[in-house]
Design a protein around this motif. Sequence first.
Motif, PDB file in Angstrom:
ATOM      1  N   ILE A 187      11.955  -2.904  -3.083  1.00 42.41           N
ATOM      2  CA  ILE A 187      12.402  -1.711  -3.932  1.00 42.41           C
ATOM      3  C   ILE A 187      12.998  -2.449  -5.193  1.00 42.41           C
ATOM      4  O   ILE A 187      12.583  -1.950  -6.108  1.00 42.41           O
ATOM      5  CB  ILE A 187      13.278  -0.689  -3.070  1.00 42.41           C
ATOM      6  CG1 ILE A 187      12.542   0.052  -1.913  1.00 42.41           C
ATOM      7  CG2 ILE A 187      13.764   0.387  -3.970  1.00 42.41           C
ATOM      8  CD1 ILE A 187      13.124   1.060  -1.300  1.00 42.41           C
ATOM      9  N   LYS A 202      11.717  -2.055  -8.828  1.00 45.61           N
ATOM     10  CA  LYS A 202      12.585  -1.363  -9.929  1.00 45.61           C
ATOM     11  C   LYS A 202      12.686  -2.022 -11.145  1.00 45.61           C
ATOM     12  O   LYS A 202      12.592  -1.515 -12.285  1.00 45.61           O
ATOM     13  CB  LYS A 202      13.628  -0.689  -9.345  1.00 45.61           C
ATOM     14  CG  LYS A 202      13.542   0.297  -8.393  1.00 45.61           C
ATOM     15  CD  LYS A 202      14.888   0.781  -7.564  1.00 45.61           C
ATOM     16  CE  LYS A 202      16.010   0.971  -8.143  1.00 45.61           C
ATOM     17  NZ  LYS A 202      17.275   1.630  -7.368  1.00 45.61           N
ATOM     18  N   VAL A 257      10.041   4.996   0.024  1.00 44.96           N
ATOM     19  CA  VAL A 257      10.461   5.111  -1.395  1.00 44.96           C
ATOM     20  C   VAL A 257      10.653   6.596  -2.048  1.00 44.96           C
ATOM     21  O   VAL A 257      10.340   6.698  -3.186  1.00 44.96           O
ATOM     22  CB  VAL A 257       9.890   4.411  -2.024  1.00 44.96           C
ATOM     23  CG1 VAL A 257       9.923   2.696  -1.690  1.00 44.96           C
ATOM     24  CG2 VAL A 257       8.226   4.607  -1.937  1.00 44.96           C
ATOM     25  N   GLU A 296      13.444   7.084  -4.559  1.00 43.85           N
ATOM     26  CA  GLU A 296      12.972   6.314  -5.651  1.00 43.85           C
ATOM     27  C   GLU A 296      11.857   7.145  -6.693  1.00 43.85           C
ATOM     28  O   GLU A 296      11.919   7.150  -7.761  1.00 43.85           O
ATOM     29  CB  GLU A 296      12.762   4.991  -5.502  1.00 43.85           C
ATOM     30  CG  GLU A 296      14.019   4.165  -5.104  1.00 43.85           C
ATOM     31  CD  GLU A 296      14.397   4.230  -3.697  1.00 43.85           C
ATOM     32  OE1 GLU A 296      15.364   3.812  -3.092  1.00 43.85           O
ATOM     33  OE2 GLU A 296      13.489   4.958  -2.780  1.00 43.85           O
TER      34      GLU A 296
END
Length: 306
Positions: free
Chosen positions: A243, A247, A260, A263
């Motif tokens: 992740i 990002k 996720v 996010e």
Amino acid sequence: MKLLFLIRAIGGVYIINTDLYRVFYITAIEKNFSKAAHRLFITQPSVSHSIKQLENELGMQLFTRTSKGVLLTKEGDVLFDYLKQAFDLIHHAEQKMTEMKNLQNGSVTVGGSDSTCKHYLLPYIQTFQELYPDIQIRLQHGSTPQILEKLENGLIDIGIVHLPVHQNNISITEFLSLHTTFVAGKKFQHLSKERLSLSAIQEYPLISFSEASSSRKFLNQLFLTRELEVQSDIEVGSVELLIECAKIGMGIAFVAKELVSKELAGKELFEVSIDEDIEKRQIGLATKKNAPLSLAADTFLNHLLS
């Protein structure tokens, strides 16, 4: 309760009926044949006969008779000390069995990957411990092959594994369905407005789990359907690292959408759609065939399935 001990000797196997010792033990506590008979739910002559039979078998006198009852001899006193330890252990064992039956004691060992335990298992553990606070839950982590090996060796009770699993000695119950997808950070946000082909995905840096992981094998199979080969630029060993890599714009990551969701909702990651459907991934609960679960483990398994 009638107990039998098996004592193996060179000459064969001897069976000793411990009812005689129980009669002796209770009589020694009560110091009276009548009181012992009442407590044992037998007649006084039966108590007297059992004591006499035990004395004959041991070849020594265990009680001296008085006008008020009986007293232990020195030999009887030694025997009583040993039997007290034995019957105390039996009593504690019965208490422990009762506690386990009532789920006031026991433990369950569950194996799964770090991400599976964190994102899918922990909520079940929390609600289970609210119901059964005295049951201890132990966790062991590993990949699906490692979890199956632990299960085979009896190191865990229940395994949470990615399917399919092809082992005849393992029982599988379907547990969860995962929606895998491609995601990217703000650097590649513009891709979220398109529908890419798998060959187009290959033009960008690809972030995936290691070659041995079930997630990577699934990704490899997905590309093989289009006669393509995965060319992973970055391989990671955890969801958290995958992740973070996505990002900060290191590439496009392949991951279960459920992992996720936070996010995606916070627009830290963006879903990159492809022009074909991705088959759902299945997670199953694995137990060893012909190896009955403890009451605690069976209760936890049912809790997962509920």
